[in-house]
Motif scaffolding. Structure first.
Motif, short mmCIF file in Angstrom:
data_model
loop_
_atom_site.label_atom_id
_atom_site.label_comp_id
_atom_site.label_asym_id
_atom_site.label_seq_id
_atom_site.Cartn_x
_atom_site.Cartn_y
_atom_site.Cartn_z
N TRP A 59 0.84 -1.20 0.00
CA TRP A 59 0.00 0.00 0.00
C TRP A 59 0.87 1.25 0.00
O TRP A 59 2.04 1.21 0.36
CB TRP A 59 -0.93 0.02 1.22
N GLY A 60 0.30 2.35 -0.45
CA GLY A 60 1.04 3.60 -0.52
C GLY A 60 2.16 3.51 -1.54
O GLY A 60 2.03 2.86 -2.58
N LEU A 61 3.28 4.13 -1.24
CA LEU A 61 4.40 4.13 -2.17
C LEU A 61 4.97 2.74 -2.40
O LEU A 61 5.67 2.51 -3.39
CB LEU A 61 5.49 5.08 -1.66
N GLY A 62 4.64 1.80 -1.51
CA GLY A 62 5.06 0.42 -1.73
C GLY A 62 4.54 -0.15 -3.05
O GLY A 62 5.18 -1.01 -3.66
N LEU A 63 3.39 0.35 -3.50
CA LEU A 63 2.84 -0.10 -4.79
C LEU A 63 3.73 0.32 -5.94
O LEU A 63 3.94 -0.43 -6.90
CB LEU A 63 1.43 0.47 -4.98
N LEU A 64 4.28 1.53 -5.85
CA LEU A 64 5.18 2.01 -6.91
C LEU A 64 6.51 1.26 -6.86
O LEU A 64 7.13 1.00 -7.91
CB LEU A 64 5.42 3.51 -6.79
N LEU A 65 6.96 0.90 -5.66
CA LEU A 65 8.18 0.11 -5.53
C LEU A 65 8.02 -1.26 -6.18
O LEU A 65 8.91 -1.72 -6.89
CB LEU A 65 8.54 -0.07 -4.06
N GLN A 66 6.89 -1.89 -5.92
CA GLN A 66 6.64 -3.21 -6.48
C GLN A 66 6.71 -3.18 -8.00
O GLN A 66 7.18 -4.13 -8.64
CB GLN A 66 5.27 -3.74 -6.05
N ARG A 67 6.25 -2.09 -8.58
CA ARG A 67 6.20 -1.97 -10.04
C ARG A 67 7.49 -1.37 -10.62
O ARG A 67 7.56 -1.08 -11.80
CB ARG A 67 5.00 -1.12 -10.44
N ARG A 68 8.47 -1.14 -9.76
CA ARG A 68 9.77 -0.59 -10.17
C ARG A 68 9.61 0.76 -10.88
O ARG A 68 10.30 1.05 -11.86
CB ARG A 68 10.52 -1.57 -11.08
N GLN A 69 8.72 1.58 -10.35
CA GLN A 69 8.48 2.91 -10.95
C GLN A 69 9.37 3.99 -10.35
O GLN A 69 9.47 5.08 -10.90
CB GLN A 69 7.01 3.30 -10.80
N ILE A 70 9.98 3.69 -9.21
CA ILE A 70 10.80 4.69 -8.51
C ILE A 70 12.27 4.44 -8.81
O ILE A 70 12.79 3.35 -8.56
CB ILE A 70 10.55 4.65 -7.00
N ARG A 71 12.94 5.46 -9.34
CA ARG A 71 14.38 5.37 -9.61
C ARG A 71 15.20 5.78 -8.39
O ARG A 71 16.23 5.19 -8.08
CB ARG A 71 14.74 6.27 -10.80
N LYS A 72 14.71 6.83 -7.69
CA LYS A 72 15.43 7.35 -6.53
C LYS A 72 14.43 7.77 -5.47
O LYS A 72 13.38 8.34 -5.79
CB LYS A 72 16.30 8.56 -6.93
N ILE A 73 14.76 7.48 -4.22
CA ILE A 73 13.92 7.91 -3.11
C ILE A 73 14.76 8.75 -2.16
O ILE A 73 15.88 8.38 -1.80
CB ILE A 73 13.30 6.70 -2.37
N ILE A 74 14.24 9.90 -1.79
CA ILE A 74 14.85 10.77 -0.79
C ILE A 74 13.94 10.73 0.43
O ILE A 74 12.79 11.18 0.37
CB ILE A 74 15.00 12.21 -1.32
N ALA A 75 14.43 10.14 1.53
CA ALA A 75 13.57 9.85 2.67
C ALA A 75 14.38 9.89 3.95
O ALA A 75 15.61 10.07 3.93
CB ALA A 75 12.91 8.48 2.50
N SER A 76 13.68 9.70 5.08
CA SER A 76 14.39 9.70 6.36
C SER A 76 14.60 8.29 6.91
O SER A 76 15.45 8.10 7.76
CB SER A 76 13.64 10.56 7.38
N TYR A 77 13.80 7.32 6.45
CA TYR A 77 14.05 5.95 6.90
C TYR A 77 13.34 4.96 5.98
O TYR A 77 12.43 5.32 5.23
CB TYR A 77 13.61 5.75 8.35
N VAL A 78 13.78 3.71 6.05
CA VAL A 78 13.21 2.67 5.19
C VAL A 78 11.84 2.26 5.69
O VAL A 78 10.94 1.96 4.91
CB VAL A 78 14.17 1.46 5.13
N GLY A 79 11.63 2.24 7.00
CA GLY A 79 10.31 1.96 7.56
C GLY A 79 9.94 0.50 7.52
O GLY A 79 10.78 -0.39 7.68
N GLU A 80 8.64 0.23 7.29
CA GLU A 80 8.10 -1.13 7.39
C GLU A 80 8.08 -1.85 6.05
O GLU A 80 7.38 -2.85 5.89
CB GLU A 80 6.68 -1.07 7.96
N ASN A 81 8.81 -1.35 5.07
CA ASN A 81 8.68 -1.87 3.70
C ASN A 81 9.83 -2.84 3.39
O ASN A 81 10.97 -2.42 3.17
CB ASN A 81 8.68 -0.69 2.72
N LYS A 82 9.52 -4.13 3.34
CA LYS A 82 10.55 -5.14 3.09
C LYS A 82 11.06 -5.06 1.65
O LYS A 82 12.25 -5.30 1.39
CB LYS A 82 10.01 -6.53 3.38
N GLU A 83 10.19 -4.71 0.71
CA GLU A 83 10.63 -4.60 -0.68
C GLU A 83 11.58 -3.42 -0.85
O GLU A 83 12.55 -3.50 -1.61
CB GLU A 83 9.43 -4.45 -1.61
N PHE A 84 11.32 -2.34 -0.15
CA PHE A 84 12.23 -1.19 -0.16
C PHE A 84 13.59 -1.63 0.36
O PHE A 84 14.63 -1.36 -0.26
CB PHE A 84 11.64 -0.07 0.70
#
Length: 229
Positions: A59-84
């Motif tokens: 859910w959320g941005l995890g959906l875009l990660l699953q589809r490999r739509q994100i080239r770069k992420i600028i964030a403060s932590y990885v969080g609860e996302n195992k695919e990230f």
């Protein structure tokens, strides 16, 4: 009056491959759920996403990660996302991790027209590598540059037709500062009110920062449910 769109696909139709996006929220709180779903459906690619974290796996941005739509992420932590986490460790995605307060200030500065600022956060750590430092009052500070985006996708509880926004409780996290830092700000809201409904003192984001509005129902999923045994 701000344009009010009927379709989430239409309101995001000019977001191109390679765009820089700010996406509001903290975990799953205050994320623009339907705008993210529209990006997934449109299959926009090579995105640079500025967000506190990257949602959860399904859910959320995890959906875009699953589809490999994100080239770069600028964030403060990885969080609860195992695919990230998996993509980071495998070198499949470019990541810039920034101390959370510094990330917030970089976005706020971008919206305020401040190009850069000095902060003590990160001094002496990998976060400061390659960056200019200076000493003020006997303390070392690192230079951080402001962030801006081509589009800011944000979520609010209510909007009036002038684009003035009101957030609900902790959904007022990264959304207000991101609304100010996007060249085009698209606000997904739960309720659209007539102009004059809000007392000026209750407005969190003035309409001058908002270019487009759309109303959508929210699932409001819980990131991690904790109950007593």
């Amino acid at each position: 009056m701000k344009p009010v769109y009927e379709s989430f696909l239409d309101v995001t139709s000019d977001i191109p491959d390679g765009a820089v996006l700010m996406i509001g929220g903290f975990g799953l709180v205050g994320i623009p759920e339907n705008l993210i779903l529209a990006l997934a459906e449109r299959d926009v690619r090579n995105l640079t996403v500025i967000s506190n974290n990257c949602g959860v796996d399904d859910w959320g941005l995890g959906l875009l990660l699953q589809r490999r739509q994100i080239r770069k992420i600028i964030a403060s932590y990885v969080g609860e996302n195992k695919e990230f986490e998996r993509q980071v460790l495998a070198g499949e995605i470019e990541v810039e991790l920034i101390p959370q307060g510094t990330l917030a200030e970089k976005i706020r500065a971008g919206g305020a027209g401040i190009p850069a600022f000095y902060t003590p956060a990160g001094v002496g750590t990998p976060a400061a590598e390659g960056k200019e430092t200076r000493v003020f009052g006997g303390k070392e500070y690192v230079l951080e540059h402001a962030l801006r985006a081509d589009f800011s996708l944000i979520r609010a509880a209510r909007a009036d037709r002038m684009g003035n926004l009101v957030y609900n409780k902790t959904a007022r996290n990264f959304n207000p500062m991101m609304a100010a830092a996007g060249a085009v700000t698209i606000a997904e809201v739960e309720e659209l009110c007539e102009t004059g409904t809000f007392d000026p003192d209750e407005i969190h984001t003035p309409g001058i920062y908002v270019q487009r509005l759309i109303v959508g129902r929210q699932q409001k999923r819980i990131e991690r449910r904790t109950v007593r045994a």
